[in-house]
Design a protein around this motif. Structure first.
Motif, short mmCIF file in Angstrom:
data_model
loop_
_atom_site.label_atom_id
_atom_site.label_comp_id
_atom_site.label_asym_id
_atom_site.label_seq_id
_atom_site.Cartn_x
_atom_site.Cartn_y
_atom_site.Cartn_z
N ARG A 113 0.96 -1.25 0.20
CA ARG A 113 -0.13 -0.01 0.17
C ARG A 113 0.91 1.17 0.14
O ARG A 113 0.58 2.14 -0.84
N GLN A 114 1.97 1.17 0.64
CA GLN A 114 2.80 2.19 0.81
C GLN A 114 3.58 2.64 -0.37
O GLN A 114 3.79 3.79 -0.85
N LEU A 115 3.91 1.37 -1.04
CA LEU A 115 4.55 1.85 -2.47
C LEU A 115 3.57 2.48 -3.32
O LEU A 115 4.08 3.36 -4.19
N ILE A 116 2.36 1.80 -3.38
CA ILE A 116 1.40 2.35 -4.43
C ILE A 116 1.17 3.67 -4.13
O ILE A 116 1.01 4.61 -5.03
N GLU A 117 1.17 4.16 -2.84
CA GLU A 117 0.62 5.50 -2.27
C GLU A 117 2.04 6.49 -2.99
O GLU A 117 1.80 7.48 -3.27
N ALA A 118 3.19 5.92 -2.65
CA ALA A 118 4.49 6.76 -3.31
C ALA A 118 4.13 6.99 -4.50
O ALA A 118 4.91 8.05 -4.59
N ARG A 119 3.90 6.11 -5.59
CA ARG A 119 3.99 6.61 -6.86
C ARG A 119 2.66 7.55 -7.06
O ARG A 119 2.82 8.56 -7.80
N ARG A 120 1.54 7.51 -6.38
CA ARG A 120 0.40 8.24 -6.54
C ARG A 120 0.70 9.78 -6.14
O ARG A 120 0.46 10.42 -6.87
N THR A 121 1.27 9.92 -5.10
CA THR A 121 1.52 11.26 -4.36
C THR A 121 2.48 11.73 -5.29
O THR A 121 2.39 12.90 -5.25
N ALA A 127 7.46 3.40 -9.16
CA ALA A 127 7.84 3.15 -7.83
C ALA A 127 8.60 1.76 -7.55
O ALA A 127 7.85 0.68 -7.87
N ILE A 128 9.65 1.96 -6.87
CA ILE A 128 10.33 0.74 -6.63
C ILE A 128 10.42 0.45 -5.08
O ILE A 128 10.41 1.49 -4.28
N THR A 129 10.58 -0.75 -4.72
CA THR A 129 11.08 -1.34 -3.34
C THR A 129 12.34 -1.53 -3.20
O THR A 129 12.89 -2.26 -3.94
N THR A 130 12.86 -1.12 -2.10
CA THR A 130 14.48 -1.27 -1.87
C THR A 130 14.59 -1.69 -0.32
O THR A 130 13.74 -1.45 0.42
N PHE A 131 15.75 -2.26 -0.13
CA PHE A 131 16.05 -2.61 1.18
C PHE A 131 17.33 -2.83 1.34
O PHE A 131 18.12 -2.73 0.39
N THR A 132 17.85 -2.70 2.61
CA THR A 132 19.59 -2.99 2.98
C THR A 132 19.78 -4.40 2.98
O THR A 132 19.26 -5.01 3.81
N ALA A 174 7.52 -3.48 -7.62
CA ALA A 174 7.46 -2.28 -8.33
C ALA A 174 6.07 -1.96 -8.81
O ALA A 174 5.27 -2.89 -9.05
N VAL A 175 5.67 -0.51 -8.86
CA VAL A 175 4.38 -0.23 -9.56
C VAL A 175 4.66 0.59 -10.63
O VAL A 175 5.78 1.65 -10.52
N ALA A 216 9.81 6.83 -7.91
CA ALA A 216 9.67 6.79 -6.47
C ALA A 216 10.30 5.84 -5.94
O ALA A 216 10.46 4.76 -6.55
N SER A 217 10.33 5.65 -4.55
CA SER A 217 10.77 4.51 -3.84
C SER A 217 10.34 4.45 -2.53
O SER A 217 10.15 5.37 -1.90
#
Ligand code: UD1
Length: 461
Positions: A113-121, A127-132, A174-175, A216-217
């Motif tokens: 949900r956060q990913l989708i929101e990141a692209r919309r806003t 928008a992609i998802t990253t991590f360490t 990603a979205v 976005a990410s």
């Protein structure tokens, strides 16, 4: 916005060394890919398309059903090529397209949900998802510019030594803006090294087209969410995490779990408040437990329903039902179609199959009741056996009426009935129906006493 989802699952899964497609291996009670399709459903996808290899399509479709669309990636030519296969199903039909991996079951709904929101806003193209990841080996590295915006995803094989040292990596989910995605995918060129079409090349295309802010990410705080399955060691690791999450949910919901490390609970299991799960409890499939039950130690319950206040210890319960207050064990076995009604007591070394035991019935020790209907308050003496399986290969039924008293070591050769209030003597072999209220003994059992006539003053006039 109409959301379309592509689930990438055309990987070969060779490292599983299995006849079963990788994505159908179960974790916490359901196939890996079903964790992913459930996530897609939960996020509100209008269309969900699974990309599969030719040989996995049918088994996966058979498991997940026609709710989803299935397409084949004929050759494994990379993640970009895999998403292309969903074009006919999604182009012009989804305002945004979310890409999920079919063997990565740990991504949380909140993160998607956060990913989708990141692209919309941000109105970004992607928008992609990253991590360490430490170490980051095997993942695409995230290159950021001076302002910390995404500048590129560089796949490991194409990375410079300095880029390889980057620990922020691409998780894969990603979205994309739907209208932009499909023409952009046409512009992705095969990688010069291995000929694959990289989905991650879309990042460079978006940046070239729209500059900073095109991508976005979000960053996953919990790297466990990025874990996927390529071999059975990873399958076990993912299963353990799903189990920890489920047990934690139960703890927060009012269930006592004495030893979470030795308690295994599938995702669909429901447990009522104030139930205690003792060490070695395994709850599988579509199991439902009521409130105030005590389960375990060392008890397996699968696809079964237990009411409130039930107890089961050192027992195996499969496709069975226990009503409020029923108890079993230690060392009981309820098989398919066993139904213990309210307050049934089933003690040690009992087995019940395809049989109903009426309310308050007791079978304390060493008995087998199969293909039978027992009334209320029946007493089953130690060692009683319903001989349900005949020499003709068929199963026959035994009927025992309310309040009957079955003496220890009785053999009831089905089809046979013992009437309400009747008694069988210890060691009797019952081959003929015993009338209500009668007493039968011996081998074969014969009636020695009929129901006592009612006293004169109670006879109907
Ligand atoms: C991909 C990403 C990488 C990321 C990594 C995370 C690309 C080019 N690279 O790596 O940046 O860090 O995921 O795990 O996208 N699949 C297909 N068909 C294919 C190839 C892959 O369906 O032709 C599916 C796989 O079944 C899997 C997913 O796509 O579900 C990812 O494939 P995988 O080979 O694990 O990832 P990489 O391409 O190495």
């Amino acid at each position: 916005m109409t959301l379309g989802v592509v689930v990438l699952a055309a990987g070969q899964g060779t490292r599983m060394r299995s006849a079963l497609p990788k994505v159908l291996h179960p974790a916490a009670g359901i196939p890996l890919v079903e964790h992913v399709t459930r996530l897609a459903d939960a996020v509100g996808a209008a269309r969900i398309v699974l990309v599969l290899s030719a040989d996995t399509l049918e088994p996966v479709r058979a498991r997940l059903g026609e709710r989803y669309q299935y397409v084949v990636q004929p050759e494994r030519l990379g993640t970009g090529h895999a998403v292309q296969q969903a074009r006919a199903a999604l182009a012009g039909r989804a305002d945004e397209v979310l890409v999920l991996y079919g063997a990565d079951p740990l991504m949380r709904l909140e993160s998607v949900r956060q990913l989708i929101e990141a692209r919309r806003t941000t109105r970004a193209l992607a928008a992609i998802t990253t991590f360490t990841a430490t170490p980051p080996a095997g993942y695409g590295r995230i290159v950021r510019d001076a302002s910390q915006s995404i500048a590129a995803i560089v796949e490991e094989r194409d990375a410079t030594p300095a880029q390889r040292a980057i620990t922020e990596v691409n998780q894969g989910v990603a979205v994309y803006a739907g209208a932009w995605l499909w023409p952009a995918l046409d512009r992705v060129q095969p990688n010069r090294g291995n000929g694959e079409y990289y989905l991650t090349d879309l990042v460079a295309l978006a940046l070239a087209e729209r500059g900073q802010g095109a991508v976005a990410s979000i960053q996953l705080a919990d790297p466990d969410e990025a874990l996927g399955v390529n071999d059975r060691a990873q399958l076990a690791a993912v299963g353990a995490i799903l189990n920890r999450r489920k047990v934690h949910q139960l703890l927060l919901a009012g269930v006592t779990v004495v030893d979470p490390a030795s308690t295994y609970v599938d995702v669909d299991v429901a447990v009522g408040i104030d139930t205690i799960l003792h060490p070695g409890t395994i709850l599988r499939g579509q199991t439902r437990l009521g409130e105030r039950c005590s389960i375990g130690p060392n008890t397996l319950i699968e696809d079964s329903t237990l009411g409130d206040g039930c107890r089961a210890s050192y027992s195996v319960i499969e496709q069975a039902r226990m009503d409020d207050g029923a108890n079993v064990g230690p060392f009981g076995h309820l098989r398919k179609g066993a139904h213990l009604m309210e307050n049934v007591h089933m003690g040690n070394f009992g087995e019940v199959k395809n049989a109903t035991l009426g309310p308050g019935t007791k079978m304390g020790h060493f008995s087998y009741i199969g293909d039978a209907t027992l009334g209320a308050d029946v007493n089953i003496g130690a060692g009683t056996i319903t001989c349900n399986f005949a020499a003709d290969g068929k199963k026959y039924h035994t009927e025992i009426g309310d309040g009957a008293f079955i003496g220890s070591d009785s053999l009831l050769r089905a089809p046979v009935s013992v009437g309400a209030g009747a008694t069988t003597g210890a060691g009797s072999v019952v081959t003929k129906d015993v009338p209500a209220g009668a007493t039968a003994v011996g081998m074969p059992a014969r009636v020695i006493r009929s129901a006592s006539p009612a006293p004169e003053d109670e006879k109907p006039s």
